[in-house]
Design a protein around this motif. Structure first.
Motif, short mmCIF file in Angstrom:
data_model
loop_
_atom_site.label_atom_id
_atom_site.label_comp_id
_atom_site.label_asym_id
_atom_site.label_seq_id
_atom_site.Cartn_x
_atom_site.Cartn_y
_atom_site.Cartn_z
N CYS A 79 -0.35 16.83 -9.20
CA CYS A 79 -0.73 17.40 -10.46
C CYS A 79 -2.23 17.45 -10.69
O CYS A 79 -2.58 17.57 -11.89
CB CYS A 79 -0.06 16.65 -11.49
SG CYS A 79 1.81 16.73 -11.38
N ASP A 80 -2.98 17.43 -9.79
CA ASP A 80 -4.65 17.73 -9.88
C ASP A 80 -5.12 16.68 -10.65
O ASP A 80 -6.06 16.83 -11.31
CB ASP A 80 -4.94 18.80 -10.18
CG ASP A 80 -4.48 20.07 -9.29
OD1 ASP A 80 -4.47 19.76 -8.11
OD2 ASP A 80 -4.21 21.00 -9.82
N ILE A 81 -4.66 15.37 -10.58
CA ILE A 81 -5.22 14.35 -11.34
C ILE A 81 -6.10 13.50 -10.31
O ILE A 81 -5.35 13.05 -9.25
CB ILE A 81 -4.15 13.48 -11.93
CG1 ILE A 81 -3.29 14.34 -12.95
CG2 ILE A 81 -4.88 12.09 -12.55
CD1 ILE A 81 -2.17 13.60 -13.65
N PRO A 82 -7.38 13.27 -10.46
CA PRO A 82 -8.15 12.57 -9.38
C PRO A 82 -7.59 11.02 -9.49
O PRO A 82 -7.45 10.38 -10.60
CB PRO A 82 -9.34 12.66 -9.81
CG PRO A 82 -9.21 13.13 -10.99
CD PRO A 82 -8.21 13.96 -11.44
N SER A 83 -7.73 10.29 -8.30
CA SER A 83 -7.32 8.84 -8.19
C SER A 83 -7.69 8.55 -7.22
O SER A 83 -7.95 9.09 -6.01
CB SER A 83 -5.60 8.74 -8.41
OG SER A 83 -4.99 9.31 -7.15
N TYR A 84 -7.81 7.00 -6.96
CA TYR A 84 -8.33 6.26 -5.88
C TYR A 84 -7.45 5.02 -5.96
O TYR A 84 -7.11 4.32 -6.82
CB TYR A 84 -9.75 6.14 -5.55
CG TYR A 84 -10.48 5.05 -6.33
CD1 TYR A 84 -10.54 3.67 -6.13
CD2 TYR A 84 -10.92 5.47 -7.77
CE1 TYR A 84 -10.95 2.66 -6.90
CE2 TYR A 84 -11.20 4.32 -8.34
CZ TYR A 84 -11.62 3.11 -8.43
OH TYR A 84 -12.09 2.25 -8.83
N ILE A 85 -7.28 4.40 -4.76
CA ILE A 85 -6.70 3.05 -4.49
C ILE A 85 -7.69 2.05 -4.17
O ILE A 85 -8.34 2.19 -3.11
CB ILE A 85 -5.65 3.29 -3.31
CG1 ILE A 85 -4.55 4.41 -3.76
CG2 ILE A 85 -4.87 2.00 -3.01
CD1 ILE A 85 -3.71 4.84 -2.79
N PRO A 128 0.78 -1.19 -0.13
CA PRO A 128 -0.03 0.09 -0.02
C PRO A 128 0.74 1.18 -0.01
O PRO A 128 0.27 2.27 -0.67
CB PRO A 128 -0.88 -0.06 1.26
CG PRO A 128 -1.02 -1.64 1.47
CD PRO A 128 0.06 -2.14 0.83
N TYR A 129 2.16 1.49 0.63
CA TYR A 129 2.66 2.63 0.63
C TYR A 129 3.03 2.85 -0.58
O TYR A 129 3.26 4.02 -1.07
CB TYR A 129 3.99 2.46 1.71
CG TYR A 129 5.02 1.51 1.21
CD1 TYR A 129 6.07 2.29 0.45
CD2 TYR A 129 5.29 0.37 1.52
CE1 TYR A 129 7.25 1.56 -0.12
CE2 TYR A 129 6.29 -0.50 1.07
CZ TYR A 129 7.29 0.21 0.11
OH TYR A 129 8.42 -0.66 -0.33
N GLU A 130 3.34 1.98 -1.70
CA GLU A 130 3.85 2.24 -3.05
C GLU A 130 2.70 3.03 -3.62
O GLU A 130 3.03 4.15 -4.44
CB GLU A 130 4.37 0.97 -3.67
CG GLU A 130 5.54 0.51 -3.14
CD GLU A 130 5.78 -1.05 -3.51
OE1 GLU A 130 6.95 -1.28 -3.84
OE2 GLU A 130 4.75 -1.58 -3.77
N ALA A 131 1.63 2.48 -3.56
CA ALA A 131 0.45 3.16 -4.24
C ALA A 131 0.19 4.54 -3.49
O ALA A 131 -0.15 5.56 -4.17
CB ALA A 131 -0.98 2.18 -3.98
N GLN A 132 0.11 4.73 -2.44
CA GLN A 132 0.15 6.26 -1.72
C GLN A 132 1.12 7.07 -2.19
O GLN A 132 0.89 8.19 -2.45
CB GLN A 132 0.60 5.98 -0.12
CG GLN A 132 -0.89 5.34 0.52
CD GLN A 132 -2.05 6.20 0.42
OE1 GLN A 132 -2.03 7.56 0.24
NE2 GLN A 132 -3.25 5.63 0.73
N ILE A 133 2.32 6.59 -2.72
CA ILE A 133 3.34 7.51 -2.96
C ILE A 133 2.93 7.79 -4.65
O ILE A 133 3.02 9.30 -4.70
CB ILE A 133 4.74 7.04 -3.00
CG1 ILE A 133 5.02 6.75 -1.59
CG2 ILE A 133 5.74 7.64 -3.90
CD1 ILE A 133 6.48 5.85 -1.50
N ALA A 134 2.44 7.18 -5.22
CA ALA A 134 2.14 7.22 -6.44
C ALA A 134 0.95 8.18 -6.56
O ALA A 134 0.71 9.08 -7.43
CB ALA A 134 1.92 5.88 -7.60
N LYS A 135 0.01 7.86 -5.75
CA LYS A 135 -1.31 8.76 -5.73
C LYS A 135 -0.87 10.10 -5.22
O LYS A 135 -1.54 11.21 -5.80
CB LYS A 135 -2.25 8.01 -4.47
CG LYS A 135 -3.51 8.72 -4.51
CD LYS A 135 -4.43 8.21 -3.61
CE LYS A 135 -5.96 8.79 -3.30
NZ LYS A 135 -6.04 10.15 -3.59
N ALA A 136 0.09 10.31 -4.21
CA ALA A 136 0.56 11.72 -3.92
C ALA A 136 1.06 12.50 -5.16
O ALA A 136 0.72 13.64 -5.17
CB ALA A 136 1.49 11.52 -2.75
#
Length: 133
Positions: A25-31, A12-20
């Motif tokens: 850059c104001d790109i909406p995302s979710y995990i 999960p921490y890898e996905a959180q870094i990518a989401k941040a």
């Protein structure tokens, strides 16, 4: 407007870094699957990992942003010295353990370990091995 998965991660921490990075850059995302894998990390490979999804309209931009490599800029900004091969001068250096294969074969065939391997660095260009100490 549908959502598409642009990347899958083991933790999960890898996905959180990518989401941040996407959020900056104001790109909406979710995990997806973050909490399931936090509860039992052994499920990660079974359910496809922690998935990062974005709207279809941001797919290309998000994918290119996630896969950009800024490591050379960090090296330049902080003036981290780049190590060079003493034999040929190439900056393409990698950590390497010399004698690991033969030590493994001795262990397999004779049944006891011999610790005659040595840690150091190896040039990817000329394959010169040297100790980093």
């Amino acid at each position: 407007m549908g959502w598409v998965v642009i990347e899958s991660y083991s933790f999960p921490y890898e996905a959180q870094i990518a989401k941040a990075k996407l959020d900056s850059c104001d790109i909406p995302s979710y995990i997806e699957n973050e909490h399931t894998i936090n509860m039992n990390w052994l499920y990660s490979n079974a359910i496809g990992g922690v998935r990062l999804a974005v709207p279809e309209s941001f797919k290309e931009e998000a994918y290119s942003l996630i896969h950009q490599d800024f490591s050379h800029e960090v090296v330049q900004h902080f003036e981290i010295p780049v190590e060079h091969c003493p034999a040929c001068g190439s900056p393409e250096i990698e950590p390497y353990t010399q004698g690991k294969r033969s030590a493994f074969l001795v262990f397999i065939f004779l049944g006891f370990p011999l610790f005659f391997y040595k840690h150091g660095l190896r040039c990817k260009k000329c394959l010169h091995f040297y100790s980093d100490q």
